[in-house]
Design an enzyme around this catalytic site. Structure first.
Site, mmCIF file in Angstrom:
data_model
loop_
_atom_site.group_PDB
_atom_site.id
_atom_site.type_symbol
_atom_site.label_atom_id
_atom_site.label_comp_id
_atom_site.label_asym_id
_atom_site.label_seq_id
_atom_site.Cartn_x
_atom_site.Cartn_y
_atom_site.Cartn_z
ATOM 1 C CG ASP A 63 -2.534 -1.383 -0.556
ATOM 2 O OD1 ASP A 63 -2.947 -1.833 -1.220
ATOM 3 O OD2 ASP A 63 -2.392 -0.402 0.236
ATOM 4 C CG HIS A 79 -7.374 1.976 -0.382
ATOM 5 N ND1 HIS A 79 -6.850 1.047 -1.364
ATOM 6 C CD2 HIS A 79 -6.219 2.344 0.228
ATOM 7 C CE1 HIS A 79 -5.023 1.283 -0.961
ATOM 8 N NE2 HIS A 79 -4.702 1.769 0.040
ATOM 9 C CG HIS A 106 -5.679 -0.712 3.829
ATOM 10 N ND1 HIS A 106 -4.381 -0.905 4.292
ATOM 11 C CD2 HIS A 106 -5.382 -0.204 2.994
ATOM 12 C CE1 HIS A 106 -3.722 -0.483 3.610
ATOM 13 N NE2 HIS A 106 -4.410 0.428 2.967
HETATM 14 ZN ZN LIG Z 1 -3.731 1.855 1.215
#
Ligand SMILES: [Zn+2]
Length: 265
Positions: A137, A56, A118
């Site tokens: 995450d 990400h 997230h």
């Molecule tokens: Zn993150």
């Protein structure tokens, strides 16, 4: 075939884990937020970087990419795999749910799982042969990522996908948050025996400076409240602590659990 692959744990910043997968010659790196410790590890282990994998767009996951490419990609191409929809400009191989990453230098295949929550475009990588998961995450040991962009319903669906992976799947998440996560988990499920045992075990590791990551899907299903938001024990705790007034909506229950953790000291 793949038995010779090794995963190196590379520490960065306060509590980030960057992952290097290698076969003694070639290496790929997952979420290189900082290039310095990665370059150091590659040199130390005499490894040549074949590819970069990103989960990400946050800086502590991608910040080292330009420096790695500047130093290592001068004479050859280093593909940068990453999510198609998370706004990462350095990605050269855009990925989405159902795609497979082939890394011929390592004889390694990774399937791509969309895990929004997230961030909206967050992806995870699953190695079906090795039972390895690189989930950034999204899922943490004992917890889950904060909802910066997605909805609780999206995160719940994402975690449900990860919970369906084999119990012995090794979970390579990106932060050492385990003890604080497990303290919250104990507040939610004070009578969970496996959780109590786990807190002792993980505390012991941290006292010795040992990472608690990777964890395993099976252990997370027994002890991580964010994979247990449909359990009667978790729902009754949400009611008892006045985090919800009824238990009818799964996403609302999950949202209340995440909100509770956000304010847990
Ligand atoms: Zn993150």
């Amino acid at each position: 075939m793949n038995s010779s692959l090794t995963i190196l744990t590379v520490l960065a910043f306060q509590d980030n884990y960057l992952w290097i997968i290698h076969n003694g010659t070639h290496a790929v790196v997952v979420d290189p937020g900082d290039s310095v410790p990665i370059l150091h590890a590659l040199t130390q282990h005499k490894l040549e970087l074949s590819a970069i994998l990103l989960t990400h767009h946050h800086a502590d996951h991608i910040g080292g990419v330009p420096a790695l490419l500047a130093k290592l990609a001068t004479s050859r191409q280093i593909p940068v795999f990453g999510p198609a929809n998370d706004g990462i400009s350095v990605v050269t191989e855009a990925l989405r749910q159902g795609d497979t990453v082939h890394l011929p230098e390592l004889d390694l295949q990774l399937s791509v799982i969309d895990v929004p929550g997230h961030t909206l475009g967050h992806i995870a990588y699953f190695a079906a042969t090795q039972h390895w998961l690189f989930c950034g995450d999204t899922l943490f040991a004992g917890g889950c990522g904060r909802l910066f962009e997605g909805t609780p319903a999206q995160m719940l669906t994402s975690l449900d996908k990860l919970a369906q992976l084999p119990d012995d799947t090794m979970v390579y998440c990106a932060h050492e948050y385990t003890l604080s996560n497990l303290r919250f988990a104990t507040e939610v499920e004070p009578d969970n025996v496996q959780l109590k045992q786990r807190l002792v075990t993980e505390k012991h590791k941290r006292d010795q400076g040992i990472p608690t990551v990777p964890t395993q899907i099976g252990l997370e299903k027994q002890t991580n409240p964010f994979l247990r938001s449909r359990q009667a024990s978790v729902i009754s705790s949400l009611l008892k602590h006045h985090k919800i007034t009824n238990s009818h909506d799964e996403a609302a229950n999950f949202a209340a659990l995440r909100e509770w953790k956000n304010h847990f000291a």
